[in-house]
Design an enzyme around this catalytic site. Structure first.
Site, mmCIF file in Angstrom:
data_model
loop_
_atom_site.group_PDB
_atom_site.id
_atom_site.type_symbol
_atom_site.label_atom_id
_atom_site.label_comp_id
_atom_site.label_asym_id
_atom_site.label_seq_id
_atom_site.Cartn_x
_atom_site.Cartn_y
_atom_site.Cartn_z
ATOM 1 N N GLU A 103 0.951 -1.267 -0.067
ATOM 2 C CA GLU A 103 0.082 -0.063 -0.033
ATOM 3 C C GLU A 103 0.781 1.318 -0.020
ATOM 4 O OE1 GLU A 103 -2.973 -0.573 -0.681
ATOM 5 O OE2 GLU A 103 -3.506 -2.597 0.346
ATOM 6 N N HIS A 127 -2.617 2.046 8.408
ATOM 7 C CA HIS A 127 -3.901 1.250 7.821
ATOM 8 C C HIS A 127 -3.797 0.194 8.600
ATOM 9 C CE1 HIS A 127 -6.036 -1.092 5.074
ATOM 10 N NE2 HIS A 127 -5.033 -1.789 5.040
ATOM 11 N N HIS A 185 -6.743 -3.253 10.063
ATOM 12 C CA HIS A 185 -8.093 -3.895 9.685
ATOM 13 C C HIS A 185 -9.088 -4.102 10.934
ATOM 14 C CE1 HIS A 185 -5.863 -6.390 6.116
ATOM 15 N NE2 HIS A 185 -6.199 -4.836 5.997
ATOM 16 N N GLU A 195 -17.324 10.644 22.574
ATOM 17 C CA GLU A 195 -15.989 11.147 22.032
ATOM 18 C C GLU A 195 -15.888 11.525 20.636
ATOM 19 O OE1 GLU A 195 -14.474 11.901 25.241
ATOM 20 O OE2 GLU A 195 -12.775 11.650 23.887
ATOM 21 N N HIS A 213 -12.851 -3.916 4.112
ATOM 22 C CA HIS A 213 -11.350 -4.220 4.075
ATOM 23 C C HIS A 213 -10.850 -3.575 5.388
ATOM 24 C CE1 HIS A 213 -7.310 -4.074 2.010
ATOM 25 N NE2 HIS A 213 -6.924 -3.782 3.411
#
Ligand code: 13P
Ligand code: ZN
Length: 271
Positions: A116, A139, A141, A169, A210
């Site tokens: 990525e 990044h 999952h 929050e 994803h």
């Protein structure tokens, strides 16, 4: 005499962050990746920056980042192993022109940065243009965030509004909202480009089915953004299917934003 990079504060904080993310279940197997823009002077205390390293083809150009140094997780590497062996599982690269990058340290045994890379570098370029203090793209999952993309509209206004209501929050942490992208093939320049386009407007971008991307001026900030989304998504998944009898109204969300001197994404509250 250079100092031992394995003792560098930036590396320790980075590897500890990977361990935390792994323990939260956000980074199964090789899932997830982080890139952290480093200060050249600081890195120079640990590495000889005039020595030439292995050149790799990034496959895309990031003109505004040429010369900058990034600490990045390696492709195919397991987050659970990063803290044990940073030199194999991460690396430091210098961005060169012409879509190339030079490996200055790490990726031992012939590795390379995350698949990525495009999404990270293009997003860094966009965030830096917005905020010179920007440093981190993260990044992962995050489980409940991914789960939510299976059962909730992917309209980013609606997605954000639901999360704002799921935990007080949220409005305080991400008044600017969340960008949402439909499912796409990952690891490509295309998903990199559309992610970076969203990063012009948002510090958080969800990839349906994803995972999630967060941007920050520090590892803690990017982590905290994702952590807050994930907590609210967990509440959403926990109450899914149960009639909601108490919620936070748009008027209350506005009161919250006013109390913290924050400006909610324009037009995203119905007042
Ligand atoms: P990498 O192992 O290449 O970083 O890929 C993991 C991932 O999460 C892809 O989206
Ligand atoms: Zn992923």
């Amino acid at each position: 005499m250079k100092k031992n990079i394995l003792e560098a504060g930036f590396l320790r904080e980075f590897t500890r962050t990977c361990s935390n993310m792994y323990r939260l279940g956000w980074d199964e197997r090789n899932g997830g990746n982080i890139s952290y823009m480093l200060d050249e002077k600081e890195v120079g205390e640990y590495l000889d920056l005039s020595a030439s390293g292995r050149i790799i083809d990034a496959g895309f150009e990031a003109p505004t980042l040429v010369g900058k140094l990034f600490l990045i997780t390696g492709t195919g590497r397991y987050f659970k192993n990063v803290e044990l062996d940073p030199e194999t599982n991460t690396g430091i690269v210098r961005i060169l022109d012409g879509g190339k990058a030079e490996i200055l340290w790490g990726y031992a045994g012939g590795g390379r940065p995350t698949s990525e890379f495009a999404a990270h570098l293009m997003s860094h370029a966009e965030r830096l243009a917005k905020d010179p203090a920007h440093r981190v793209i993260m990044h992962c999952h995050a489980t409940n965030t991914v789960a939510m993309t299976y059962v909730h509209s992917l309209d980013e206004r609606e997605f954000t509004r639901t999360l704002w209501r799921m935990a007080t929050e949220c409005m305080v942490v991400f008044p600017d909202g969340i960008g949402v992208l439909p499912w796409m093939v990952c690891g490509t320049n295309e998903i990199g480009r559309v992610t970076a386009d969203k990063m012009r407007e948002f510090r958080l971008v969800v990839w349906a089915n994803h995972g999630i991307f967060g941007a920050g001026t520090s590892l803690d900030e990017a982590f905290g953004l994702i952590e807050t989304v994930e907590k609210a998504a967990q509440v959403y998944i926990s109450v899914l299917g149960t009639p909601i009898i108490n919620t936070i109204s748009d008027k209350q969300l506005k009161e919250l934003a006013d109390a913290f001197h924050l400006v909610p994404k324009a037009g995203w509250l119905d007042l």
